[in-house]
Design a protein around this motif. Sequence first.
Motif, PDB file in Angstrom:
ATOM      1  N   UNK A  38       0.830  -1.200   0.000  1.00  0.00           N
ATOM      2  CA  UNK A  38       0.000   0.000   0.000  1.00  0.00           C
ATOM      3  C   UNK A  38       0.871   1.258   0.000  1.00  0.00           C
ATOM      4  N   UNK A  39       1.814   1.315   0.949  1.00  0.00           N
ATOM      5  CA  UNK A  39       2.732   2.462   1.065  1.00  0.00           C
ATOM      6  C   UNK A  39       1.986   3.786   1.027  1.00  0.00           C
ATOM      7  N   UNK A  40       0.908   3.858   1.778  1.00  0.00           N
ATOM      8  CA  UNK A  40       0.130   5.095   1.858  1.00  0.00           C
ATOM      9  C   UNK A  40      -0.616   5.089   3.177  1.00  0.00           C
ATOM     10  N   UNK A  41      -1.247   6.194   3.488  1.00  0.00           N
ATOM     11  CA  UNK A  41      -2.057   6.248   4.700  1.00  0.00           C
ATOM     12  C   UNK A  41      -3.347   5.465   4.492  1.00  0.00           C
ATOM     13  N   UNK A  42      -3.991   5.094   5.592  1.00  0.00           N
ATOM     14  CA  UNK A  42      -5.260   4.388   5.481  1.00  0.00           C
ATOM     15  C   UNK A  42      -6.296   5.264   4.780  1.00  0.00           C
ATOM     16  N   UNK A  43      -6.311   6.551   5.076  1.00  0.00           N
ATOM     17  CA  UNK A  43      -7.292   7.426   4.436  1.00  0.00           C
ATOM     18  C   UNK A  43      -7.075   7.491   2.928  1.00  0.00           C
ATOM     19  N   UNK A  44      -5.818   7.559   2.500  1.00  0.00           N
ATOM     20  CA  UNK A  44      -5.528   7.551   1.064  1.00  0.00           C
ATOM     21  C   UNK A  44      -5.961   6.232   0.439  1.00  0.00           C
ATOM     22  N   UNK A  45      -5.721   5.129   1.139  1.00  0.00           N
ATOM     23  CA  UNK A  45      -6.123   3.820   0.623  1.00  0.00           C
ATOM     24  C   UNK A  45      -7.634   3.747   0.432  1.00  0.00           C
TER      25      UNK A  45
END
Length: 257
Positions: A38-45
Amino acid sequence: ALLLAGEDEVVVRQNRARQTVDFVDKLRGKACHEGPRLRCSMWEALTQLLDPAVLEHSVAVAERLRRQFPDKRWLHLCGLVHNLGSVLTTAPFGSQPLWTVAGETFPVGCKFSEDISFSQYFSSNPDRRKRAYNRPANGLYPRHCGLRNVRMSWSGAEWLHTVLQMSAHAHKLPQEALFLIRYQRFKSLLVEGSHYHDLLSMEDERSLELLIEFQNTLEDAAAAAITMEAGAPALSLEDSLGYYKTLVDEYFTDVLH
């Protein structure tokens, strides 16, 4: 929204025939060491990777849990993120086939339960013929070993659980939340007299009551989406997302891996 209403038989045939110990170990190894991260924040996901229809369903689940359990904020968040594993079917995550992502989940490495839907299709599964996996009744697993020590069929839920385990530094979800996420589609566990009960630890048993509520909420939300009358007011994502953005910021403190 990757919800198998009545379950698609072709997808289920593939799932029952191909979910083996070797397959699960291979996919888990890829998720941990080789696969796209994912390499992103949960919100971005949630807001950038999820299909909008999947996000809308997830918010509907979260809202139901919010009404039922107003004081369990982490449970509302479970409802919001439970279907994040659906990203596995998208190109950035390898366009995984649906039989490896959606549908009912179950243990591998032990005898397949007849309580699993379409259990007759396990006749094509090579693990059915491996003696070590079919010893009465727990196969590879000691009695009451705890579900955390049991391999589950590979799915979007299993992938998400794996991601959250690998990203333990990045969130503050309680273990009970990870239990609900991993076993959200493990329906045969909750059948009275299921031989899978022999695998449960005392900690698992304490979580069953909430798992029943969680599974029922997922089914109710899916049924409501299917039967919603034409012209019924749509869920206002804009009104709901402010609350969930606050929750995500509270419980997810770093980038997911």
